[in-house]
Design an enzyme around this catalytic site. Structure first.
Site, PDB file in Angstrom:
ATOM      1  N   GLY A 171      20.172   6.911  79.564  1.00  0.00           N
ATOM      2  CA  GLY A 171      18.961   6.096  78.551  1.00  0.00           C
ATOM      3  C   GLY A 171      17.846   7.140  79.102  1.00  0.00           C
ATOM      4  N   ASN A 172      16.898   6.722  77.676  1.00  0.00           N
ATOM      5  CA  ASN A 172      15.506   6.633  77.660  1.00  0.00           C
ATOM      6  C   ASN A 172      15.447   8.209  77.907  1.00  0.00           C
ATOM      7  OD1 ASN A 172      12.671   6.207  76.942  1.00  0.00           O
ATOM      8  ND2 ASN A 172      13.046   6.067  79.068  1.00  0.00           N
ATOM      9  N   LEU A 173      16.095   9.374  76.636  1.00  0.00           N
ATOM     10  CA  LEU A 173      16.421  10.614  77.209  1.00  0.00           C
ATOM     11  C   LEU A 173      15.356  11.337  77.196  1.00  0.00           C
ATOM     12  CD1 LEU A 173      19.247  11.272  75.528  1.00  0.00           C
ATOM     13  CD2 LEU A 173      18.884  10.326  78.218  1.00  0.00           C
ATOM     14  N   SER A 203      12.607   9.975  82.575  1.00  0.00           N
ATOM     15  CA  SER A 203      12.087   8.500  82.139  1.00  0.00           C
ATOM     16  C   SER A 203      10.955   7.633  82.799  1.00  0.00           C
ATOM     17  CB  SER A 203      13.537   7.752  82.203  1.00  0.00           C
ATOM     18  OG  SER A 203      15.171   8.438  81.774  1.00  0.00           O
ATOM     19  N   GLY A 205      21.366  17.107  87.365  1.00  0.00           N
ATOM     20  CA  GLY A 205      20.829  17.489  87.035  1.00  0.00           C
ATOM     21  C   GLY A 205      19.722  17.630  88.562  1.00  0.00           C
ATOM     22  N   LYS A 206      18.856  19.093  89.095  1.00  0.00           N
ATOM     23  CA  LYS A 206      18.503  19.016  90.647  1.00  0.00           C
ATOM     24  C   LYS A 206      17.147  18.213  90.444  1.00  0.00           C
ATOM     25  CE  LYS A 206      19.067  22.891  92.341  1.00  0.00           C
ATOM     26  NZ  LYS A 206      18.798  24.853  92.448  1.00  0.00           N
ATOM     27  N   LYS A 207      17.066  17.523  90.206  1.00  0.00           N
ATOM     28  CA  LYS A 207      15.586  16.579  90.505  1.00  0.00           C
ATOM     29  C   LYS A 207      15.959  15.967  91.190  1.00  0.00           C
ATOM     30  CE  LYS A 207      13.866  13.832  87.745  1.00  0.00           C
ATOM     31  NZ  LYS A 207      13.297  11.864  88.869  1.00  0.00           N
ATOM     32  N   HIS A 264      17.225  16.101  79.945  1.00  0.00           N
ATOM     33  CA  HIS A 264      18.380  15.890  79.616  1.00  0.00           C
ATOM     34  C   HIS A 264      18.703  16.333  79.242  1.00  0.00           C
ATOM     35  CE1 HIS A 264      17.162  11.558  80.895  1.00  0.00           C
ATOM     36  NE2 HIS A 264      18.137  11.657  81.810  1.00  0.00           N
ATOM     37  N   GLN A 307      21.719  12.331  95.163  1.00  0.00           N
ATOM     38  CA  GLN A 307      22.168  12.579  94.125  1.00  0.00           C
ATOM     39  C   GLN A 307      23.692  13.475  93.802  1.00  0.00           C
ATOM     40  OE1 GLN A 307      21.891   9.548  90.826  1.00  0.00           O
ATOM     41  NE2 GLN A 307      22.263  11.196  89.137  1.00  0.00           N
TER      42      GLN A 307
END
Length: 295
Positions: A32-34, A192, A153-155, A38, A159
């Protein structure tokens, strides 16, 4: 767009959707907090199932398991109403937004523990247990949503790699797709946590992409790469961050394939043979930021 809060409702909705569209959904899990990054992943997911009739599902869940005892779980922004509007506008069909009791109705005794060789370096070294929390909740969400494809996402480079390995080793029938890092016009990776930054800190945060681009440029221009040369660039970047008032955790140039250091022999073979990525994590003020750039 429908917003759903329970597993029973979600499963009923997906059964209804899939009765008309046999292919399984595309899935974008979030906390969240998109931001625009996102929404770019949602649009990417929409493109992946275009013409199939499959729904695009997003989840919003702030996962306690991946926060350390001194991290920002309690102050992490919860902006569900705003997020739902943004998701609908980006083409999301179903938002799954469970509360904690719904996703963890009892203490989560079973955990998905990724291997130390990948999970205990970089982010894992500075955030013990982080990737166990990530893998546990993502595996659980995969079981609930049953997607055909999931977009990350690749950021969050490490992960993404951890999730890909988990899916492969657990034989999950899911394609994992990486979305390119979304950036501001000035180059700041969208996050975020950028909302915690003051105006001055937001300007200073551009130092990260400048350092990453500098290492990328030097690596591509170098006649020969060596471990000592990479270490020199890493040390210089760490020193500059400290001089500018940052508290850096790491600046590291690693192999893309497993995030381990490249050997002298691999570096001698060139970037085409051994692609690299530079990763950084550092705190400015009270806000910890991460970024990366493939070399």
């Amino acid at each position: 767009m429908k917003t759903i809060h329970t597993l029973a409702e979600l499963r009923a909705e997906l059964r209804a959707e899939l009765a008309l569209a046999p292919p399984r959904p595309a899935f974008v899990p979030t906390m969240g907090n998109l931001h625009e990054g996102h929404l770019t992943l949602i649009r990417q997911a929409r493109a992946l199932v275009a013409g199939s009739g499959s729904p695009v599902v997003a989840s919003i869940f702030v996962n306690r398991l991946q926060f350390g005892p001194n991290e920002d779980f309690d102050r992490y922004p919860r902006t569900l109403a705003r997020d739902a509007e943004l998701l609908a506008g980006a083409g999301c069909d179903i938002l799954f937004a469970p509360d904690e009791a719904e996703l963890y109705p009892e203490p989560q005794g079973y955990r998905v523990v990724p291997p130390d060789a990948l999970a205990n370096l970089l982010e894992g070294a500075f955030r013990p247990g982080f990737f166990t929390g990530v893998c546990t909740v993502v595996h659980k969400l995969f079981n609930i949503v049953q997607p055909r494809v999931a977009v990350f996402g690749k950021k969050d480079y490490q992960q993404l790699m951890v999730i890909r390995r988990m899916v492969a080793q657990m034989a999950l029938p899911i394609e994992i797709v990486g979305g390119e890092t979304s950036r501001s016009e000035a180059g700041l990776a969208l996050s975020s946590r950028n909302g915690y930054l003051s105006d001055a800190e937001r300007e200073e945060a551009l130092t990260l992409i400048r350092l990453l681009r500098g290492i990328q440029s030097q690596a591509r221009a170098a006649q020969a790469l060596t471990p000592a040369l990479l270490q020199q660039w890493e040390d210089a970047a760490m020193a500059e961050l400290r001089q500018r008032g940052w508290a850096p955790d790491y600046v590291m140039v690693r192999r893309q394939k497993d995030l381990h250091p490249a050997t002298a022999e691999e570096l001698a073979a060139g970037l085409g043979a051994t692609p690299l990525v530079t990763l950084v994590a550092a705190k400015i003020g009270n806000t910890r930021l991460i970024d990366n750039l493939e070399v």
